[in-house]
Design a protein around this motif. Structure first.
Motif, PDB file in Angstrom:
ATOM      1  N   THR B 122      69.606 -15.573  -6.921  1.00  0.00           N
ATOM      2  CA  THR B 122      68.742 -16.247  -7.872  1.00  0.00           C
ATOM      3  C   THR B 122      67.464 -15.320  -7.755  1.00  0.00           C
ATOM      4  O   THR B 122      67.465 -14.929  -5.808  1.00  0.00           O
ATOM      5  N   SER B 123      66.737 -14.738  -8.027  1.00  0.00           N
ATOM      6  CA  SER B 123      65.474 -13.961  -7.146  1.00  0.00           C
ATOM      7  C   SER B 123      63.866 -14.831  -7.407  1.00  0.00           C
ATOM      8  O   SER B 123      63.009 -14.007  -8.183  1.00  0.00           O
ATOM      9  N   ALA B 124      63.891 -15.817  -8.463  1.00  0.00           N
ATOM     10  CA  ALA B 124      62.752 -16.177  -9.084  1.00  0.00           C
ATOM     11  C   ALA B 124      61.287 -16.349  -7.905  1.00  0.00           C
ATOM     12  O   ALA B 124      61.504 -16.627  -6.291  1.00  0.00           O
ATOM     13  N   GLY B 125      60.809 -15.289  -8.124  1.00  0.00           N
ATOM     14  CA  GLY B 125      59.889 -15.144  -7.005  1.00  0.00           C
ATOM     15  C   GLY B 125      58.738 -15.647  -6.465  1.00  0.00           C
ATOM     16  O   GLY B 125      58.563 -17.500  -7.624  1.00  0.00           O
TER      17      GLY B 125
END
Lengths: 575, 285
Positions: B122-125
């Motif tokens: 996942t990559s939600a910053g």
């Protein structure tokens, strides 16, 4: 950890009736004693010399006695008459024990305060001794009561309007209480008030209302948060345009905002930062330099929004510089490096005076005469009249700081409940395993460090304008230590806990001026006591509580089901 | 149980395509050579067993493969590309592991444990997390759904909200597998998955690993339980004192006199110089 048990369950069962009677006598004495004179001199606390006319402080004692009376009578006469399903709604005996302990502490504080303020125990009049004796009776008697296991009120579903009314009443009560407490100049009265509030809160939690409140308000979380902010916004309107209390309130808010930022680093990411104040200082200096003050070496004076961002960015760049080499090693090294960084920052600020380095900060004189903020034509330096109430200078900053704190809370809570927050917990739990599962350990630590620094920098920018002048000696190690103390005392990883901790740590020195010399001693003792009895802080996050009590099976077993009756265990970051 | 992206990867892989290739992996700790020039090739969909007496270097070898240790020499490549010895790079490439001593996040719930496994996919910053942006919400919902799905896959659909430390021992082992599966691996490394389990739990573990293989994953498993190894594995390596003693089918390895010797000890005319006791590492056949 085994505590010696003087009162065993066996003794409780056998002597519970006697205990109840003794406690009842104590409660009656506590209710009656406020009508007697407690002190020989009227300078002590708030004049407790009258026969038949209790002072406000004496009324607080009366209230504790009355609460105890209610608990005792309800346990004996009300519970047996209730249908079986409702008998365990309240934990009356547990509540009675709590309030009796509170009453004893309260009466002891009163006696000690009278003795200190008038010079000797002889100045305590017979009423004071009788009240103390009553409290002792109540305390001893309630030890013999058989405590209920848990109150089940938390599982009762109540109509929405009732919950909202309760929220409103609680918030209004706390507004009045804060306004009243801030106006209290007598140290004895202030401490007695604190003890009273503490006793009342513990009573409410223990008797089962706390469990009800936390489980019911979970449905109305936004209402609760909005109400809290509304109360905070309403506070300046209770001050009649006076700057005195607002000045204290703004200091508390600055301190709390910074402590919340530190809580991201310490409480969420689990990194020990002993130089956090340097980031606040960096933000403050940047804002001062860009403020257009006549003493600033830089002529550029950008709009405040830009200044705030630059302050935050400068602070977080400092955080990156310190963090990137040190975050690869474990806790103790980081603590030492950050400690040193705090000192280096202060010394550098002193030396950027034109003699030892470039002229940027005016050396130890710092930058005075920072102009007040002016946002969209709203001059923060001038009093304004809103709704017929005068809002003085500090109140203007108070509103700005409230917005800032709201921002920090949103950042804190939302990061905590996200992929990033889970990563932080995983790192705290088992760094190696987290790494092996693909969590970016170094990146997450660095982000916490730099993000926390950013928030501190932003707070520093507001602080510079609020304080009018910025000097290096405001940013000493002791301040970092107090910030950390606020986080640890309040509860690592919680919002409400840190707000409470920061408020206590900032308010107490203001109100207890005479105590100044012993301030450090007292806080040291307080922290030692906390570490021994409640290492997770006043208001604990559930996870931290589990971490601190690894071997407590009962505690672990409770989580994941309905919240335990005591209701003092809040989901992490929920508030 | 595979996501579409992962499925696509599998479609491009030939059935016997080499997934993991380790050549001459050596790990020295000062003067001690814990792993000495071990070669290992794992093809897609294969189950490879790794056996050997205690102290043979099996777990150290695993640590070298997964980047927890940086091998002194040797090359590890995955799906044709060389692997940097960093845990994160390894996980992202598609290799996940469990631990010999369970290393769950004890104070997190079972579901949260598995969700942590999704971290690298996942990559939600920070920004979208703070403002609760659409990307955050979509990803969070997906993560949650996938984690629940994996809990169901390993056979514990009802424990999502239970703290990891409150789970029974066998469930903790299964939760570790679920957490590893959450990283969408193509190859799963299991370090003694049945240690401390009773026969029934061991049987369940066997079934679970079979099911994992059916979804297209390759598995390398360290075990002492010989029946378990022979029921499951296509190929077995026996590691003794850091190097591969025998490699072959379970039958070949089982009947090889050198393996028996390494486990049970030597015959009387060749005294065992290390003086190790065979109890712990002895095959539980």
């Amino acid at each position: 950890m085994r505590r010696p048990q003087i009162v065993t369950d066996e003794r409780r069962r056998r002597h519970g009736g006697t205990g109840w009677l003794v406690a009842l006598v104590g409660a009656v004495v506590l209710v009656g004693a406020p009508y007697l004179p407690w002190a020989y001199g009227d300078e002590a606390m708030d004049d407790m010399t009258y026969l038949g006319g209790p002072s406000p402080t004496q009324f607080l004692g009366l209230a504790l006695g009355a609460a105890l009376l209610v608990c005792l009578l309800a346990a004996r006469f009300l519970v047996p008459r209730l249908p079986a399903a409702r008998r365990r709604w309240f934990a009356w005996h547990t509540g009675a024990s709590a309030v009796a302990t509170g009453a004893l502490a309260f009466q002891a504080v009163v006696v000690v305060a009278v003795a200190l303020e008038l010079g000797g125990l002889v100045n305590v009049e017979y009423g004071g001794w009788i009240a103390l004796a009553g409290a002792l009776l109540a305390f001893a008697g309630t030890r013999l009561l058989v405590p209920e296991r848990t109150a089940t009120l938390g599982r009762v579903h109540s109509p929405g309007w009732l919950v909202i009314v309760v929220i409103a009443v609680v918030m209004l009560g706390s507004l009045l209480l804060i306004a009243h407490a801030l106006d209290e100049d007598d140290p004895g009265v202030f401490i007695a008030l604190l003890v009273f509030v503490g006793a009342a809160v513990v009573l409410v939690l223990r008797v089962g209302l706390g469990g009800w409140f936390s489980s019911q308000t979970a449905r109305f979380r936004p209402v609760l948060v909005m109400a809290a902010f509304l109360v905070a916004f309403a506070f300046p309107f209770t001050q009649d345009g006076s700057n005195a209390n607002m000045s204290i309130a703004t200091q508390v808010l600055i301190f709390a905002a910074t402590a919340l930022g530190l809580n991201i680093v310490v409480g969420l990411a689990g990194l020990l930062d002993l130089g956090y104040i340097a980031f606040l200082g960096a933000g403050a200096f940047v804002a001062a330099i860009l403020s257009g003050s006549a003493f600033s070496a830089v002529g550029w004076n950008p709009p405040f929004i830009v200044t705030v961002l630059i302050s935050g960015v400068v602070a977080s760049v400092l955080g990156l510089i310190i963090g990137s080499p040190t975050l690869r090693v474990s806790g103790d090294y980081l603590a030492i490096v950050t400690l040193a960084f705090g000192e280096i920052f202060r010394l550098v600020m002193i030396n950027l005076d034109g003699n030892d380095g470039p002229d940027l900060t005016n050396g130890s004189n710092g930058i005075p005469n920072i102009p007040d903020l002016n946002l969209l034509g709203f001059d923060f330096g001038e009093p304004h009249v809103i709704l017929g109430v005068e809002i003085p200078r500090f109140a203007n900053y108070y509103f700005l700081l409230l917005v800032l704190i709201g921002l920090v809370i949103v950042v804190f809570a939302n990061l905590n409940r996200s992929r990033i927050g889970r990563g932080w917990v995983a790192i705290r739990e088992d760094e190696k395993a987290a790494e092996a599962m693909g969590v970016n350990v170094f990146g997450l630590k660095l982000f916490a460090f730099a993000g926390g620094a950013f928030l501190a920098g932003v707070a520093g920018a507001v602080k510079a304008h609020h304080d009018i002048s910025v000097t290096p000696d405001q940013y000493v190690f002791l301040e970092s230590a107090f910030l950390l103390a606020a986080v640890v005392l309040g509860g690592m990883g919680t919002i409400l806990g840190v707000l409470v901790g920061a408020t206590l740590l900032r308010l107490m020195p203001e109100k207890l001026r005479f105590f100044d010399e012993y301030r450090l001693l007292a806080f040291g003792l307080l922290l030692v006591v906390m570490m021994r009895f409640r290492p997770e802080g006043l208001i604990a996050s559930r996870r931290r509580q589990l971490e601190f009590h690894e071997d407590d099976e009962e505690l672990a077993a409770h989580t994941g089901e309905t919240p335990p009756g005591a209701g003092r265990v809040e989901p992490e970051g929920a508030r | 149980m595979s996501t579409t992206a992962e499925q696509a990867t599998f479609d491009t892989l030939e059935a016997d395509e080499v997934l993991l290739e380790a050549r001459g992996v050596t790990m020295r700790f000062g003067g001690l050579v814990a792993v000495d020039g071990v070669d290992l090739t794992v093809r897609a969909g294969e189950i490879v067993g790794l056996i050997g007496p205690n102290g043979a270097g099996k777990t150290t070898f695993f640590n070298c493969l997964t980047g927890l240790y940086k091998p002194t020499s040797g090359v590890v490549s995955f799906a044709g590309r060389p692997l940097r010895p960093r845990p994160r790079a390894v996980v992202r490439a598609g290799m996940a592991r469990t631990f010999q001593n369970i290393r769950l996040f004890q104070n997190m719930t079972a579901l949260e444990n598995v969700m942590v496994g999704r971290y690298c996919r996942t990559s939600a910053g920070p920004l979208t997390s703070i403002v609760r942006g659409p990307k955050f919400r979509r990803e969070e919902a997906e993560t949650r759904a996938r984690a629940q799905e994996l809990l169901e896959f390993v056979g514990m659909p009802d424990v999502a909200d239970t703290l990891a430390r409150n789970l029974p021992y066998g469930d903790q082992r299964r939760l570790e597998v679920a957490r590893a599966l959450a990283t969408d691996p193509q190859l799963l490394l299991l370090d003694e998955p049945t240690a401390g389990m009773n026969p029934q739990e061991t049987r369940q573990a066997e079934v679970l690993i079979q099911r994992i293989r059916q979804t297209g994953l390759a598995v390398v498993v360290i075990e002492h339980d010989m029946r378990f190894i022979f029921n499951l594995c296509d190929r077995v390596l026996c590691l003794v004192r850091g190097s591969v003693l025998v490699e072959g089918t379970p039958e070949e390895v089982q009947s090889d006199p050198r393996v028996i010797e390494a486990y049970i000890g030597t015959s009387a005319d060749e005294p065992d110089e290390t003086g190790s006791t065979p109890e712990d590492g002895a095959p539980r056949a």
